[in-house]
Design an enzyme around this catalytic site. Structure first.
Site, PDB file in Angstrom:
ATOM      1  N   ARG B  59       0.823  -1.211   0.000  1.00  0.00           N
ATOM      2  CA  ARG B  59       0.000   0.000   0.000  1.00  0.00           C
ATOM      3  C   ARG B  59       0.862   1.269   0.000  1.00  0.00           C
ATOM      4  NH1 ARG B  59      -0.093  -4.612   1.679  1.00  0.00           N
ATOM      5  NH2 ARG B  59       0.348  -3.957   3.790  1.00  0.00           N
ATOM      6  N   CYS B  93      -4.790  -2.466   8.982  1.00  0.00           N
ATOM      7  CA  CYS B  93      -3.693  -1.821   8.242  1.00  0.00           C
ATOM      8  C   CYS B  93      -4.146  -0.392   7.999  1.00  0.00           C
ATOM      9  CB  CYS B  93      -3.445  -2.539   6.916  1.00  0.00           C
ATOM     10  SG  CYS B  93      -2.352  -1.624   5.791  1.00  0.00           S
ATOM     11  N   THR B  95      -2.642   2.085   6.329  1.00  0.00           N
ATOM     12  CA  THR B  95      -2.407   2.618   4.978  1.00  0.00           C
ATOM     13  C   THR B  95      -3.485   2.156   4.002  1.00  0.00           C
ATOM     14  OG1 THR B  95      -0.062   2.414   5.529  1.00  0.00           O
ATOM     15  CG2 THR B  95      -0.594   3.007   3.270  1.00  0.00           C
ATOM     16  N   THR B 136       3.275   5.186   8.031  1.00  0.00           N
ATOM     17  CA  THR B 136       3.991   5.064   6.754  1.00  0.00           C
ATOM     18  C   THR B 136       3.939   6.408   6.023  1.00  0.00           C
ATOM     19  OG1 THR B 136       2.036   4.428   5.476  1.00  0.00           O
ATOM     20  CG2 THR B 136       3.303   2.635   6.481  1.00  0.00           C
ATOM     21  N   LYS B 175       7.914  -6.294   9.518  1.00  0.00           N
ATOM     22  CA  LYS B 175       7.369  -7.211   8.508  1.00  0.00           C
ATOM     23  C   LYS B 175       8.311  -8.387   8.259  1.00  0.00           C
ATOM     24  CE  LYS B 175       4.585  -3.756   6.013  1.00  0.00           C
ATOM     25  NZ  LYS B 175       3.229  -4.249   6.222  1.00  0.00           N
ATOM     26  N   CYS B 205       0.198   2.865  12.334  1.00  0.00           N
ATOM     27  CA  CYS B 205       0.583   1.784  11.431  1.00  0.00           C
ATOM     28  C   CYS B 205       0.594   0.537  12.311  1.00  0.00           C
ATOM     29  CB  CYS B 205       1.963   2.047  10.832  1.00  0.00           C
ATOM     30  SG  CYS B 205       2.666   0.599  10.017  1.00  0.00           S
TER      31      CYS B 205
END
Lengths: 248, 248
Positions: B59, B93, B95, B136, B175, B205
């Site tokens: 994203r 999430c 984003t 982000t 991640k 985030c």
């Protein structure tokens, strides 16, 4: 032809998870599955279809004749997960595998059996000899570990009294999020198995590893949840290998 | 009529989870959701339909014009989750909420917006005044927090340089399961926001709370993942109340 067209970065197969037995145990399973996946970014993880099914009646109660059968709810959820697109099914609950035959014949996708995964992990250990089984009374009575373990395995299980005062209250404490209380109870049950000769203990209930994370026991502890997660990663990855082979 | 027939013990509504962005963040969300549910046994938890969707393109990259749009994959997954039987949708999430309008118009069930949940949690804190946003670069540029926050909020965001050297590498480290490295990077980014006047920081985030679990920052940290989990429990429980009212 040496490469695939339109393929995702890693061609993992889709794993279906029949979960919620209990809810925290399913989260623990997913955590172990994600951490066991060799991924460097979101796109390199395994596609999962997960159902948390609180409508499934208590499995241990049913096996002891104290509650309704979970079979119709288990079958309905398994069928729904296959229809959603899963290519295999896992059930992070040992006791539910007492109904494995009913579930597997109601779907066309395979089930990765948690008992087989735990036994494979246990047999890798040099201490695999006299095996202690820490599990619900229902799992022990159903004989799923004893039947799949083969004739060479010598099993030691908790006494009726230990099941009643330590094991089952410990498992129920995890389901109610009381992990410290659960650890204290389950450690006593594990020590009793070691005292009676267990050289290795299989934590054959997905609630137990969460509670015994920081417990010290004198023999190796085999985590059935972690073993199922490892089996999932291996199964989901196998497609990539077989597909690559098939297009050469 | 004062009671329902054939109802489960607690009539929670079914929550759909569009997950895998990232995989560990979805597990963290599920963990917080399960722990926030007032349940004493498996049958008292919320029914969940969860998809981990690694097919969704990154994203943050898409918002910066560095990668393909995730919108068709997000919409396809949302539609599938509604068809599976979910009664509301959540997306752990931040984003991905840049495409909220596209997703919400493709389904008939509501989406519990993670930004609204985080803002409600932040406004409960006495320090809600000058708000630092740790997120982000894509989330910051999309303006989803600034638009939903209202005109009374004064926002402080990381500089381009801080985003590049601390925030985005920190998120990518989570991640890839490198939490210690992530904590070090994100703590520096948080300290810089405090240095520039932030009185409270929203971890906007879902990777960030996992890394900053044990970090010490001089202002309150608001966990968008935890806030969404709380919103889920409240929404899923509301049905029990409204159904009871409707059958009186």
């Amino acid at each position: 032809m040496s490469q695939q067209l339109h393929s995702p970065p890693i061609a993992y197969r889709t794993v279906g998870v029949l979960g919620g037995m209990g809810a925290l145990a399913t989260v623990d399973f997913l955590n172990k599955l994600v951490l066991a996946t060799p991924a460097a970014c979101d796109q390199e993880h395994i596609p999962l279809l997960v159902r948390f099914c609180p409508e499934v009646p208590d499995r241990a109660d049913a096996l002891l004749g104290c509650g309704p059968s979970p079979v119709s709810a288990l079958v309905a959820a398994a069928v729904a997960i296959e229809q959603d697109g899963a290519q295999c099914l896992v059930i992070p609950c040992n006791t539910a595998h007492a109904w494995y035959d009913d579930i597997v014949k109601s779907i066309t996708i395979p089930i990765l059996h948690i008992v087989d995964a735990a036994l494979i992990a246990a047999r890798r250990d040099d201490s695999f000899e006299t095996v202690g089984l820490l599990a619900t009374t229902g799992t022990i009575c159903s004989g799923i570990y004893q039947q799949r373990g083969g004739r060479d395995v010598c099993w030691i299980t908790s006494s009726d009294d230990e099941q009643e005062k330590w094991v089952m209250p410990g498992i129920r404490a995890v389901k109610a999020n009381r992990l410290d209380e659960a650890a204290r109870l389950l450690q006593m049950a594990a020590n009793a198995l070691v005292h009676r000769g267990a050289k290795i203990i299989i934590m054959g209930c997905t609630e137990i590893p969460m509670a015994m994370n920081n417990c010290t026991v004198d023999v190796p502890l085999v985590d059935s949840t972690g073993a199922l997660a490892q089996a999932c990663v291996a199964w989901a990855s196998a497609k990539a290998v077989s597909e690559e082979a098939s297009v050469v």
